[in-house]
Design a protein around this motif. Sequence first.
Motif, PDB file in Angstrom:
ATOM      1  N   ALA A   6      10.609   3.389 -93.825  1.00 15.59           N
ATOM      2  CA  ALA A   6      10.621   2.242 -94.573  1.00 15.59           C
ATOM      3  C   ALA A   6       9.067   2.262 -95.144  1.00 15.59           C
ATOM      4  CB  ALA A   6      10.766   1.013 -93.850  1.00 15.59           C
ATOM      5  N   PRO A   7       8.989   1.453 -96.367  1.00 15.64           N
ATOM      6  CA  PRO A   7       7.673   1.821 -96.969  1.00 15.64           C
ATOM      7  C   PRO A   7       6.444   1.311 -95.886  1.00 15.64           C
ATOM      8  CG  PRO A   7       9.055   0.333 -98.466  1.00 15.64           C
ATOM      9  CD  PRO A   7       9.825   0.545 -97.343  1.00 15.64           C
ATOM     10  N   CYS A  45       9.039  -5.386 -90.535  1.00 13.25           N
ATOM     11  CA  CYS A  45       9.550  -3.975 -90.751  1.00 13.25           C
ATOM     12  C   CYS A  45      11.144  -3.852 -90.774  1.00 13.25           C
ATOM     13  CB  CYS A  45       8.825  -2.757 -89.752  1.00 13.25           C
ATOM     14  SG  CYS A  45       9.579  -1.241 -89.840  1.00 13.25           S
ATOM     15  N   PRO A  46      11.830  -3.244 -91.649  1.00  8.12           N
ATOM     16  CA  PRO A  46      13.261  -3.438 -91.963  1.00  8.12           C
ATOM     17  C   PRO A  46      13.944  -2.499 -90.743  1.00  8.12           C
ATOM     18  CG  PRO A  46      12.458  -2.400 -93.781  1.00  8.12           C
ATOM     19  CD  PRO A  46      11.382  -3.094 -93.049  1.00  8.12           C
ATOM     20  N   GLU A 143      22.038  -2.492 -89.649  1.00  3.55           N
ATOM     21  CA  GLU A 143      21.507  -2.762 -90.752  1.00  3.55           C
ATOM     22  C   GLU A 143      19.937  -2.262 -90.675  1.00  3.55           C
ATOM     23  OE1 GLU A 143      21.950  -5.099 -93.321  1.00  3.55           O
ATOM     24  OE2 GLU A 143      19.889  -4.255 -93.713  1.00  3.55           O
ATOM     25  N   ALA A 144      19.619  -1.482 -91.723  1.00  4.95           N
ATOM     26  CA  ALA A 144      18.183  -1.006 -91.811  1.00  4.95           C
ATOM     27  C   ALA A 144      17.295  -1.353 -92.953  1.00  4.95           C
ATOM     28  CB  ALA A 144      18.337   0.574 -91.521  1.00  4.95           C
ATOM     29  N   GLY A 145      18.013  -2.228 -93.832  1.00  6.59           N
ATOM     30  CA  GLY A 145      17.134  -2.695 -94.712  1.00  6.59           C
ATOM     31  C   GLY A 145      16.341  -3.919 -94.576  1.00  6.59           C
ATOM     32  N   SER A 343      20.840   4.038 -96.161  1.00  7.71           N
ATOM     33  CA  SER A 343      20.314   3.807 -94.822  1.00  7.71           C
ATOM     34  C   SER A 343      19.352   5.026 -94.479  1.00  7.71           C
ATOM     35  CB  SER A 343      21.430   3.523 -93.728  1.00  7.71           C
ATOM     36  OG  SER A 343      20.709   3.702 -92.465  1.00  7.71           O
ATOM     37  N   PRO A 344      18.510   4.968 -93.780  1.00  9.01           N
ATOM     38  CA  PRO A 344      17.533   6.044 -93.299  1.00  9.01           C
ATOM     39  C   PRO A 344      18.487   6.790 -92.206  1.00  9.01           C
ATOM     40  CG  PRO A 344      16.526   4.195 -92.746  1.00  9.01           C
ATOM     41  CD  PRO A 344      17.663   3.767 -93.359  1.00  9.01           C
TER      42      PRO A 344
END
Length: 364
Positions: A6-7, A45-46, A143-145, A343-344
């Motif tokens: 994530a950023p 942090c997502p 969910e990763a965002g 999604s990562p």
Amino acid sequence: MPVELAPGVPATLVMGHEDALHVLQSPERFPATSAEWQKKVPVECPVRPLLASGQTPARTSGVEHSRLRGAHMAALGRVDQHAVQAEVERDAVALINEFWHRGEAELRGQFAAPLVLAAVNRLVGLPEEMADEVARVVPALAEAGDAVAAVAGRRTLESLLGEAVLWKTTAPGADVMSWLLADDDPGWSESEVVAQLILIYEMAVEPTIGLITNAIASILTDDRMDAALGGSMSTRDVLDAVLFDNPPLAQWCVRYPQVPQLIGNVWLPAHRPVVIGLAASHRDPAIARGDRRGNRSHIAFGAGAHACLASDLALLIATVAIDQLMDAVPDMELAGELVWRPSPFHRSPTAVPVRFEPARSRPY
Ligand code: HEM
């Protein structure tokens, strides 16, 4: 390869097959415990909820991991696979009967997702009256965002499963929840059993939906797979090819070196997540040569100490799903573009719209 989950959240992606196996088979150098990493990562942090530590086999190491994994293996080992097959077949037929006469369907929402969720609910022993609420919140586990949505969904699921566990202590059945509760070895509290059930929903639902939808997508878009419809490949061959080319967990098996570790000629910093590029490692020329039919050297189910405990069950559910679907609607074609979920970690289409010839007699 350096990446960001994530950023501002750095990680290292391992892409070579040999390096991936090395990491997965060296749990003492690359433990799965994320506690130190979590201390440095902000709560917003997502990807934090998805990677958060917990007392489950997925996030523990050493003796504790063996103990918890042993309890999962004992419970999952008691599952009657013949019963699972019969129940998934029955559910698949019922779901197909809902749309076969319409000539169109969206196969993630109307087929793969409800089929897998029903199978996992039954496996776990979830009271039927909770199924709708659980279905609403289970997507939050992948969910990763959006950390807020992920945490809220997990909390709701925790509270639902907490109720289910309390009920199950008074009315045990032939299901994983009852077998975990009855397991004297870990001797765990109700909240610890809830954590194990959340892990099962997390690891079982989205990846198995992903395997089924990725297989359908491949059959509809890839000429090689399309041959499966003509009977030249078995469903198991199709699923193995999909697990190679398009694994539902494309990047996963996250590890956290406690001290800097050398891989090849690269130093991996302590506490920076090491993510295995499962999809990338399958493209490594060392294993990706020629016709891969019958080649099961993929690591879509992981490898080493944390390797998937239920790949047989996942493959059973997916095989029944694909067989029933192809049997009932062999002429289907894609009715829109596939959009892949952002999604990562997870890779599968967000929807699989199809059309087919509706004017046929009822399949079942
Ligand atoms: C196509 C479906 C599935 C895929 C692709 C998949 C993949 C994986 C992978 C890659 C791992 C290793 C994680 C790691 O090394 O950190 C894993 C572990 C695990 N899987 Fe699966 N899985 C699937 C289905 C299932 C199902 C149906 C269940 C349970 C009913 C399940 C339960 C678990 C558990 C409990 C672990 C943790 C084991 C440990 O850390 O010791 N999985 N899975």
